[in-house]
Structures are given as structure tokens and as C-alpha cells.
Design a protein around this motif. Structure first.
Motif, PDB file in Angstrom:
ATOM      1  N   ASP A 132     113.326  69.143 -64.118  1.00 26.44           N
ATOM      2  CA  ASP A 132     114.552  70.355 -64.129  1.00 26.44           C
ATOM      3  C   ASP A 132     114.875  70.372 -62.639  1.00 26.44           C
ATOM      4  N   VAL A 133     114.298  70.227 -61.699  1.00 24.78           N
ATOM      5  CA  VAL A 133     114.838  70.502 -60.369  1.00 24.78           C
ATOM      6  C   VAL A 133     115.536  69.433 -59.858  1.00 24.78           C
ATOM      7  N   LYS A 134     114.994  68.270 -59.920  1.00 28.60           N
ATOM      8  CA  LYS A 134     115.919  67.174 -59.163  1.00 28.60           C
ATOM      9  C   LYS A 134     117.354  67.021 -59.731  1.00 28.60           C
ATOM     10  N   PRO A 135     117.348  66.933 -60.880  1.00 27.81           N
ATOM     11  CA  PRO A 135     118.919  66.421 -61.309  1.00 27.81           C
ATOM     12  C   PRO A 135     119.820  67.568 -60.754  1.00 27.81           C
ATOM     13  N   LYS A 136     119.449  68.707 -60.810  1.00 35.21           N
ATOM     14  CA  LYS A 136     120.541  69.910 -60.330  1.00 35.21           C
ATOM     15  C   LYS A 136     120.970  69.609 -59.043  1.00 35.21           C
ATOM     16  N   TYR A 137     120.235  68.808 -58.224  1.00 33.59           N
ATOM     17  CA  TYR A 137     120.895  68.718 -56.925  1.00 33.59           C
ATOM     18  C   TYR A 137     121.672  67.501 -56.631  1.00 33.59           C
ATOM     19  N   ALA A 138     121.946  66.587 -57.807  1.00 33.70           N
ATOM     20  CA  ALA A 138     122.576  65.336 -57.656  1.00 33.70           C
ATOM     21  C   ALA A 138     123.502  65.208 -58.646  1.00 33.70           C
ATOM     22  N   ASP A 139     124.940  65.356 -58.518  1.00 30.42           N
ATOM     23  CA  ASP A 139     126.039  65.195 -59.378  1.00 30.42           C
ATOM     24  C   ASP A 139     125.708  63.941 -60.250  1.00 30.42           C
ATOM     25  N   GLU A 140     125.607  62.778 -59.670  1.00 31.55           N
ATOM     26  CA  GLU A 140     125.579  61.594 -60.413  1.00 31.55           C
ATOM     27  C   GLU A 140     124.405  61.737 -61.457  1.00 31.55           C
TER      28      GLU A 140
END
Length: 117
Positions: free
Chosen positions: A43-51
Motif C-alpha cells: 500500500d505504502v510504496k506505490p503511492k510515492y512513485a508515479d511510475e
């Protein structure tokens, strides 16, 4: 219904509470009134990287994050056989993919949920 939306990749300042349309269910899905969600690294990691967000959710924004939930079944599809209205359930919905669990209601495949004892 209320949901927490992510407008663009970044920190918690990019999340906001909004009114969205309540999801409709397919034949093999149930509608769950969400009582709890959890946050894990997925949940956490994807929200910081648009790619990474685009890879998991596509390009459309805003999105509703989340996969883990616990709640109560409020509606069942015509092909659902193991769950009934009122069942308390938990699960990881549509992972990897679009789970939409940061919301009051979630449409979830029956196979992605388990009954709480």
C-alpha cells in the motif's frame, strides 16, 4: 459514499476524503461495508512513485488505494454461493490490481474473502 482518494504520487498531503459513487457488484462479487483496513508495504510504496502507481492502477487519477479489509457483506451477486448478507469477512481484494479498500464500501470477488469466525 466516502473514500480516501489519491490525486497524485507523493506523501499523505495528496490524500483527501471525498464523496464517490458506491460500487456496483458483478455476479461473482459481494458488496462489503468496510469496518477496517490495514496498510502494508504494497500500500505504502506505490503511492510515492508515479511510475509504480501507473503500473498498478493505470494512468487515471484520482484513485482509491488499498487491498486489505474487514467488514460485513451487504449485497451478494447471483453466482455467490459461500457468503450471505450479514457475514463478517476479511481478505485481500484484487491484489495485485485495483482493490479500492480505502472506502466505505468495496465490491469484492467472493473468492478473495474469508468468513471471520
Amino acid at each position: 459514499m466516502k473514500a480516501i482518494l489519491l490525486e497524485k504520487a507523493g506523501g499523505p498531503e495528496n490524500l483527501h476524503l471525498a464523496e464517490v459513487k458506491k460500487p456496483s457488484i458483478k455476479e461473482n462479487e459481494v458488496l462489503v461495508a468496510v469496518k477496517a483496513i490495514s496498510l502494508n508495504p504494497a500500500d505504502v510504496k506505490p503511492k510515492y512513485a508515479d511510475e509504480m502507481l501507473s503500473m498498478m492502477y493505470g494512468k487515471e487519477r484520482p484513485i482509491i488505494l488499498g487491498w486489505d479489509l474487514a467488514g460485513t457483506v451487504t449485497e451478494i451477486g447471483s453466482e455467490v454461493t459461500n457468503l450471505k448478507i450479514g457475514d463478517k469477512v476479511f481478505g485481500m481484494v484484487n491484489f495485485p490490481g485495483v482493490g479500492n479498500t480505502y472506502a466505505e464500501f468495496v465490491a469484492a470477488p467472493e473468492a478473495h474473502l474469508a468468513i471471520m469466525a
